[in-house]
Scaffold this active site. Structure first.
Site, short mmCIF file in Angstrom:
data_model
loop_
_atom_site.label_atom_id
_atom_site.label_comp_id
_atom_site.label_asym_id
_atom_site.label_seq_id
_atom_site.Cartn_x
_atom_site.Cartn_y
_atom_site.Cartn_z
N ASP A 29 10.48 34.60 58.71
CA ASP A 29 10.88 35.04 60.12
C ASP A 29 11.31 33.85 60.96
O ASP A 29 10.92 32.65 60.60
CB ASP A 29 9.62 35.28 61.01
CG ASP A 29 10.08 36.23 62.19
OD1 ASP A 29 9.71 37.39 62.21
OD2 ASP A 29 10.37 35.46 63.29
N ASN A 86 5.68 47.10 63.46
CA ASN A 86 5.99 47.47 64.62
C ASN A 86 7.01 48.58 64.82
O ASN A 86 7.95 48.57 63.87
CB ASN A 86 6.43 46.53 65.54
CG ASN A 86 5.62 45.20 65.75
OD1 ASN A 86 4.16 45.56 65.74
ND2 ASN A 86 6.11 43.93 65.84
N HIS A 99 10.74 46.60 58.87
CA HIS A 99 10.42 45.55 58.28
C HIS A 99 8.98 45.24 58.78
O HIS A 99 8.31 45.90 59.43
CB HIS A 99 10.97 44.25 59.04
CG HIS A 99 11.07 44.15 60.49
ND1 HIS A 99 11.76 45.05 61.33
CD2 HIS A 99 10.31 43.56 61.49
CE1 HIS A 99 11.55 44.82 62.66
NE2 HIS A 99 10.57 43.85 62.77
P1 5GP Z 1 9.95 43.02 65.53
O1 5GP Z 1 9.53 42.66 66.88
O2 5GP Z 1 11.21 43.82 65.86
O3 5GP Z 1 8.82 43.55 64.61
O4 5GP Z 1 10.34 41.84 64.75
C1 5GP Z 1 11.56 41.20 64.45
C2 5GP Z 1 11.24 40.11 64.13
O5 5GP Z 1 12.51 39.24 63.38
C3 5GP Z 1 10.92 38.57 64.96
O6 5GP Z 1 9.53 38.20 64.63
C4 5GP Z 1 12.17 37.84 64.98
O7 5GP Z 1 11.70 36.48 65.12
C5 5GP Z 1 12.72 37.89 63.74
N1 5GP Z 1 14.08 38.00 63.62
C6 5GP Z 1 15.18 38.37 64.55
N2 5GP Z 1 16.22 38.12 64.10
C7 5GP Z 1 16.18 37.34 63.01
C8 5GP Z 1 17.09 36.64 62.02
O8 5GP Z 1 18.01 36.50 62.23
N3 5GP Z 1 16.74 36.09 61.13
C9 5GP Z 1 15.18 36.05 60.68
N4 5GP Z 1 14.86 35.28 59.71
N5 5GP Z 1 14.42 36.59 61.61
C10 5GP Z 1 14.71 37.17 62.57
#
Ligand code: 5GP
Ligand code: ZN
Length: 113
Positions: A29, A86, A99
């Site tokens: 992440d 989520n 994810h």
């Molecule tokens: P969500 O809140 O949708 O469950 O989690 C999305 C996650 O994706 C977040 O923890 C955020 O830090 C991560 N994230 C968002 N954009 C990127 C990216 O471009 N690369 C990586 N490695 N993680 C990302």
């Protein structure tokens, strides 16, 4: 497909890949919430858990299996870890590509919301 996780999966956006096979890709992440914070995604663009088809339930099982494998390899299998998916706005989903978060390496005290 203008989707950041699709682009990571195809390699269009370069980054560290921790695991990949024909179905899933795992990578760190970008804003880790714990010492270990890995995202496991399907190669297939599924917008959220709510959009999972009956045919794709085994895919989520595979994602969990890979989370277990990475937890073991990362040395957190015994200390413990958390897997989180989520779903939707109030579920805290920001990136609209399914994810699974693998979190560990510290005592996770955050509650269930
Ligand atoms: P969500 O809140 O949708 O469950 O989690 C999305 C996650 O994706 C977040 O923890 C955020 O830090 C991560 N994230 C968002 N954009 C990127 C990216 O471009 N690369 C990586 N490695 N993680 C990302
Ligand atoms: Zn996608």
């Amino acid at each position: 497909m203008d989707c950041v996780f699709c682009k990571i999966a195809t390699g269009e956006i370069p980054g560290k890949i921790l695991y990949q096979d024909d179905k899933v890709v795992a990578f760190p992440d970008i804003h880790p919430a714990a010492p270990t914070h890995i995202l496991i995604i399907p190669r297939q663009h599924i917008p959220s858990l709510a959009r999972l088809s009956d045919n794709d339930t085994a895919l989520v099982g595979h994602m969990v299996k890979i989370a277990n494998k990475l937890a073991k390899e990362g040395g957190i299998a015994e200390s413990g870890y958390r897997v989180v998916i989520n779903c939707g706005k109030e579920g805290g989903q920001v990136v609209p590509h399914l994810h699974l978060h693998l979190l560990g390496g510290r005592k996770l005290t955050d509650g269930m919301g």
